[in-house]
Motif scaffolding. Structure first.
Motif, PDB file in Angstrom:
ATOM      1  N   TYR A   1       0.834  -1.204   0.000  1.00 19.15           N
ATOM      2  CA  TYR A   1       0.000   0.000   0.000  1.00 19.15           C
ATOM      3  C   TYR A   1       0.870   1.256   0.000  1.00 19.15           C
ATOM      4  N   GLY A   2       1.891   1.277   0.851  1.00 18.68           N
ATOM      5  CA  GLY A   2       2.776   2.435   0.916  1.00 18.68           C
ATOM      6  C   GLY A   2       3.474   2.703  -0.400  1.00 18.68           C
ATOM      7  N   ALA A   3       3.882   1.639  -1.087  1.00 25.91           N
ATOM      8  CA  ALA A   3       4.557   1.803  -2.379  1.00 25.91           C
ATOM      9  C   ALA A   3       3.595   2.365  -3.419  1.00 25.91           C
ATOM     10  N   LEU A   4       2.359   1.886  -3.417  1.00 21.67           N
ATOM     11  CA  LEU A   4       1.368   2.387  -4.376  1.00 21.67           C
ATOM     12  C   LEU A   4       0.966   3.822  -4.056  1.00 21.67           C
ATOM     13  N   GLU A   5       0.950   4.171  -2.782  1.00 17.88           N
ATOM     14  CA  GLU A   5       0.673   5.559  -2.412  1.00 17.88           C
ATOM     15  C   GLU A   5       1.840   6.482  -2.756  1.00 17.88           C
ATOM     16  N   SER A   6       3.006   5.873  -3.038  1.00 22.23           N
ATOM     17  CA  SER A   6       4.178   6.657  -3.455  1.00 22.23           C
ATOM     18  C   SER A   6       4.259   6.795  -4.968  1.00 22.23           C
ATOM     19  N   GLY A   7       3.346   6.151  -5.674  1.00 18.10           N
ATOM     20  CA  GLY A   7       3.299   6.315  -7.118  1.00 18.10           C
ATOM     21  C   GLY A   7       4.287   5.464  -7.890  1.00 18.10           C
ATOM     22  N   ILE A   8       4.588   4.268  -7.392  1.00 20.16           N
ATOM     23  CA  ILE A   8       5.530   3.423  -8.137  1.00 20.16           C
ATOM     24  C   ILE A   8       4.933   3.027  -9.484  1.00 20.16           C
ATOM     25  N   ALA A   9       5.821   2.857 -10.450  1.00 16.19           N
ATOM     26  CA  ALA A   9       5.406   2.437 -11.794  1.00 16.19           C
ATOM     27  C   ALA A   9       5.856   1.028 -12.110  1.00 16.19           C
ATOM     28  N   PHE A  10       6.738   0.468 -11.269  1.00 15.91           N
ATOM     29  CA  PHE A  10       7.370  -0.812 -11.606  1.00 15.91           C
ATOM     30  C   PHE A  10       7.715  -1.540 -10.312  1.00 15.91           C
ATOM     31  N   ALA A  11       7.349  -2.815 -10.232  1.00 14.74           N
ATOM     32  CA  ALA A  11       7.704  -3.643  -9.074  1.00 14.74           C
ATOM     33  C   ALA A  11       8.136  -5.006  -9.573  1.00 14.74           C
ATOM     34  N   THR A  12       9.214  -5.503  -9.021  1.00 15.82           N
ATOM     35  CA  THR A  12       9.709  -6.807  -9.437  1.00 15.82           C
ATOM     36  C   THR A  12      10.494  -7.433  -8.293  1.00 15.82           C
ATOM     37  N   GLY A  13      11.048  -8.597  -8.523  1.00 17.61           N
ATOM     38  CA  GLY A  13      11.810  -9.304  -7.503  1.00 17.61           C
ATOM     39  C   GLY A  13      11.812 -10.783  -7.826  1.00 17.61           C
ATOM     40  N   TYR A  14      12.261 -11.567  -6.865  1.00 18.21           N
ATOM     41  CA  TYR A  14      12.182 -13.024  -6.978  1.00 18.21           C
ATOM     42  C   TYR A  14      11.476 -13.520  -5.733  1.00 18.21           C
ATOM     43  N   PRO A  15      10.478 -14.420  -5.883  1.00 12.33           N
ATOM     44  CA  PRO A  15       9.716 -14.842  -4.706  1.00 12.33           C
ATOM     45  C   PRO A  15      10.586 -15.548  -3.674  1.00 12.33           C
ATOM     46  N   GLY A  16      10.398 -15.169  -2.430  1.00 13.16           N
ATOM     47  CA  GLY A  16      11.123 -15.801  -1.339  1.00 13.16           C
ATOM     48  C   GLY A  16      10.550 -15.371  -0.011  1.00 13.16           C
ATOM     49  N   THR A  17      10.138 -16.322   0.801  1.00 11.10           N
ATOM     50  CA  THR A  17       9.583 -16.026   2.115  1.00 11.10           C
ATOM     51  C   THR A  17      10.685 -15.419   2.994  1.00 11.10           C
ATOM     52  N   PRO A  18      10.409 -14.312   3.715  1.00 10.08           N
ATOM     53  CA  PRO A  18       9.094 -13.730   3.998  1.00 10.08           C
ATOM     54  C   PRO A  18       8.731 -12.477   3.187  1.00 10.08           C
ATOM     55  N   SER A  19       9.242 -12.332   1.970  1.00  8.88           N
ATOM     56  CA  SER A  19       9.013 -11.092   1.218  1.00  8.88           C
ATOM     57  C   SER A  19       7.921 -11.206   0.155  1.00  8.88           C
ATOM     58  N   THR A  20       7.488 -12.410  -0.177  1.00  5.30           N
ATOM     59  CA  THR A  20       6.757 -12.673  -1.417  1.00  5.30           C
ATOM     60  C   THR A  20       5.483 -11.846  -1.587  1.00  5.30           C
ATOM     61  N   GLU A  21       4.731 -11.661  -0.520  1.00  5.06           N
ATOM     62  CA  GLU A  21       3.401 -11.067  -0.661  1.00  5.06           C
ATOM     63  C   GLU A  21       3.412  -9.609  -1.112  1.00  5.06           C
TER      64      GLU A  21
ATOM     65  N   GLY B   1      -3.725   5.476   2.617  1.00  9.78           N
ATOM     66  CA  GLY B   1      -4.260   6.575   1.833  1.00  9.78           C
ATOM     67  C   GLY B   1      -4.552   6.137   0.412  1.00  9.78           C
ATOM     68  N   GLU B   2      -4.716   7.105  -0.474  1.00 13.14           N
ATOM     69  CA  GLU B   2      -5.077   6.812  -1.859  1.00 13.14           C
ATOM     70  C   GLU B   2      -3.837   6.486  -2.683  1.00 13.14           C
ATOM     71  N   PHE B   3      -4.029   5.604  -3.647  1.00 10.88           N
ATOM     72  CA  PHE B   3      -2.941   5.307  -4.569  1.00 10.88           C
ATOM     73  C   PHE B   3      -2.688   6.520  -5.454  1.00 10.88           C
ATOM     74  N   VAL B   4      -1.447   6.689  -5.850  1.00 13.73           N
ATOM     75  CA  VAL B   4      -1.034   7.884  -6.571  1.00 13.73           C
ATOM     76  C   VAL B   4      -0.429   7.492  -7.916  1.00 13.73           C
ATOM     77  N   GLU B   5      -0.723   8.272  -8.930  1.00 15.97           N
ATOM     78  CA  GLU B   5      -0.040   8.155 -10.218  1.00 15.97           C
ATOM     79  C   GLU B   5       0.715   9.451 -10.450  1.00 15.97           C
ATOM     80  N   LEU B   6       2.022   9.360 -10.536  1.00 12.89           N
ATOM     81  CA  LEU B   6       2.841  10.548 -10.721  1.00 12.89           C
ATOM     82  C   LEU B   6       2.779  11.012 -12.172  1.00 12.89           C
ATOM     83  N   ASP B   7       2.694  12.308 -12.356  1.00 10.74           N
ATOM     84  CA  ASP B   7       2.644  12.886 -13.702  1.00 10.74           C
ATOM     85  C   ASP B   7       4.072  13.059 -14.215  1.00 10.74           C
ATOM     86  N   ARG B   8       4.670  11.945 -14.605  1.00 12.82           N
ATOM     87  CA  ARG B   8       6.059  11.969 -15.062  1.00 12.82           C
ATOM     88  C   ARG B   8       6.194  11.220 -16.393  1.00 12.82           C
TER      89      ARG B   8
END
Length: 637
Positions: free
Chosen positions: A32-52, A192-199
């Motif tokens: 939620y915090g990342a989406l409220e910061s207006g991220i455009a890209f998320a990635t990684g490799y699944p691994g407990t305890p970070s996966t969710e 809070g609300e999700f944000v889309e940055l005007d960039r």
């Protein structure tokens, strides 16, 4: 003081009003915090305890490109490419994943970023689901990058928003260290609300900044990084996620970071002494002025932290440099253990020891101990119907047929569900090390032991880090048999897609990479795909491959049974013919399937229909043909 009330560098571009409270897991709060910061890209490799984290982003806002990468190195490099353009990106991984991503991390520190970039690494004190208890705060020191650590889900949500502001203000990636108790704790979180940055993404050519072959540029960037870290330290001295609480006149200090802050708050009311607490979220760079000013107000202090004595060492260095002669206790002094994760009882005993009182040996509450005594002991086992069980059974039978035996040919395992084959009755694998190491270990041993060595590796692990050692086996014509256990998913961490599945986390359709075609393209001459539920065919393929000089690959391909169950696609299940069953337990001893149960009263084996998946492996192992499928009985087979 509450850490959720201010963001010292929060830009108007991302400010939102809090609108509701939600019951969220720590990983969900981070998403939620990342989406409220207006991220455009998320990635990684699944691994407990970070996966969710990535899974939650994909669920909440599918238009954000939230997809898994083949490994952590690729994930970080892709996210860096996005952050270079001025957009915000997130990379997630578990503790050992940062080892894989360390190479680009070091260079990325020198080049810096334009858009905010957060590297979330989930450490696992315990460890609960990891190979080691490594402490990734040390990567902050060797990369010269700031490290932030939250204490609970609410702070995780708030702190990652601050992390994006910090990243863009100083143009450096931020290491966001969490631990299992924060990632998987559930709590009320204000969002809070999700944000889309005007960039618009823009990437400007800058050789000195982005080309590491520029030696003079590297020295300049190193100087820039050191100067930037000093500025960040100055900000950390007054940022709202670090604070002091307790009685001003208290002369005993506690310096605490992360989840153990909650344990300190829990146990302090039960101790008859006055303490003053410095709560930190910034282990690196350490806000030295804040720490030393705190130490000047106490007679002695203890550092409470999960993992290695990282913070304790930093605090002692800061005190020494400031000329302070304040005794500082912690893990190095034996007040807290160097291994395992902290608990409230361990923290309580450490504080009691600090004030000269005896702590109590922890005993479980009587009702908990009684409940545990009634519960049957259940070690982890492969699921009923797991294709890997057939793969290893066939491998052991093939070695027996070749008169090589269980202890003459090493079988190397890798990271994944199939590592459970180490347990009785299979006891198949000899090693389980790091992602992709099964093939590398087999490569080395094949040279010095002058025999064919077996490596077993899952499909997702093969894409992660198994292709390179297989290339080396082909290049050097090494005498190895690689069994790729292709169950069509990343099963161990919750069935995430990978390049061999063709699917994606957000439902996008991608190209499916054909493992057999890929292996053949690498130059492997002997490649065969088998169904591990067919023990005879798999066994014969392994025997054949063991006779091949040079590298050979067998792909044991059968979908993980859990998605099959969820889709309701389980077919008929076998039954035990009682008058044929001798109670020899061969089916149990050869497969270890939990659905096979020996009844001591009837001295027969029965099949638990509630968990049987109808894989048929037991049907093929019974020496008396006492296990049959209904259709076989109808045919009189």
């Amino acid at each position: 003081m509450e850490a959720t009330k201010a963001y010292p560098s929060d830009s108007a571009e991302v400010k939102t009003e809090r609108r509701e409270r939600k019951l969220l897991m720590g990983n969900e709060a981070i998403a939620y915090g990342a989406l409220e910061s207006g991220i455009a890209f998320a990635t990684g490799y699944p691994g407990t305890p970070s996966t969710e984290v990535v899974e939650t982003i994909a669920r909440l806002k599918p238009e954000v490109f939230a997809e898994w990468a083949p490994n952590e190195k690729v994930a970080l490099e892709e996210a860096a490419g996005v952050a270079y353009t001025g957009l915000r990106a997130l990379v997630t991984m578990k503790c050992v994943g940062l080892n894989v991503a360390a190479d680009p991390l070091m260079s990325l520190a020198y080049s810096g970023v334009e858009g905010g970039l957060v590297v979330l690494v989930a450490d696992d004190p315990g460890p609960h689901t990891s190979q080691t208890e490594q402490d990734d705060r040390y990567y902050g020191k060797i990369s010269l990058l700031p490290v932030l650590e939250p204490a609970d889900p609410q702070e995780a949500h708030d702190l990652i928003k601050y992390a994006y502001e910090l990243s863009e203000k100083y143009k450096v990636p931020i290491i966001f260290r969490t631990t299992t108790r924060v990632n998987h704790t559930t709590a009320d979180v204000e969002v809070g609300e999700f944000v889309e940055l005007d960039r618009k993404p823009v990437f400007k050519k800058d050789i000195e900044r982005y080309v590491r072959a520029s030696m003079e540029g590297n020295r300049k960037r190193h100087k820039w990084l050191n100067e930037t870290l000093a500025k960040i330290e100055e900000e950390f001295n007054s940022m709202p996620f670090n604070w002091i609480e307790g009685k001003e006149e208290a002369r005993i200090g506690i310096i605490v970071e992360g989840a153990p802050y909650n344990y300190v708050r829990e146990v302090l009311p039960k101790i008859n002494a006055d303490f003053k607490v410095l709560k930190l979220s910034t282990p690196h760079p350490l806000p030295r002025k804040l720490v030393t000013d705190f130490l000047k107000t106490v007679d002695y202090a203890i550092v409470v932290e999960d993992g290695a004595p990282f913070l304790e060492e930093e605090v002692k260095i800061a005190a020494y440099e400031a000329g302070l002669n304040v005794p500082i206790y912690g893990k190095r002094t034996g007040h807290l253990p160097l291994e395992g994760e902290l608990t409230p009882s361990l923290v309580r005993n450490a504080l009691l020891k600090l004030i000269g009182e005896e702590g109590e040996e922890y005993t479980k509450p009587e009702e908990v101990a009684h409940a545990e005594s009634l519960a049957p002991k259940r070690p982890p086992v492969m699921c009923p119907g797991c294709p890997h069980r057939g793969s290893y059974r066939a491998a052991l039978d093939a070695l027996r047929d070749l008169k090589l035996g269980r202890y003459k040919v090493p079988i190397h395992g890798d990271i994944g569900c199939y590592a459970l084959s180490l347990l009785p009755p299979l006891e198949a694998i000899w090693t389980e090390y790091v992602m992709g190491a099964s093939i590398s270990l087999a490569n080395g041993q094949s040279v010095v032991m002058d025999k064919k060595i077996i490596a077993t590796i899952g499909d997702s692990t093969f894409f992660h880090n198994g292709i390179q050692p297989l290339i080396d086996a082909v290049y050097k014509n090494l005498n190895v048999l690689v069994m790729i256990l292709d169950n069509r998913t990343t099963a161990m961490t919750g069935h995430q897609p990978h390049p061999g599945t063709g699917g994606s986390e957000t439902g996008r359709k991608f190209n499916e990479i054909d493992i057999e075609a890929l292996v053949k393209a690498l130059g492997v001459k002997y490649v065969k795909t088998v169904d591990p539920y067919d023990l005879k065919a798999t066994r014969e393929a392994i025997k054949e491959a063991m006779q091949v000089e040079g590298p050979a690959v067998i792909i044991a391909k059968r979908e993980c049974v859990i998605p099959v169950i969820r889709r309701g696609e389980i077919g008929e299940k076998p039954v035990v013919i009682e008058d044929k069953c001798t109670g020899c337990k061969a089916c149990i001893l050869l497969t270890g399937c939990p659905a096979l149960v020996y009844d001591p009263e009837t001295k027969k084996v029965r099949i638990d229909e509630l968990i049987c998946t109808g894989c048929g492996v037991c049907n093929q192992t019974c020496p008396f043909e006492a296990i049959k499928f209904p259709n076989e009985l109808e045919r009189g087979a």
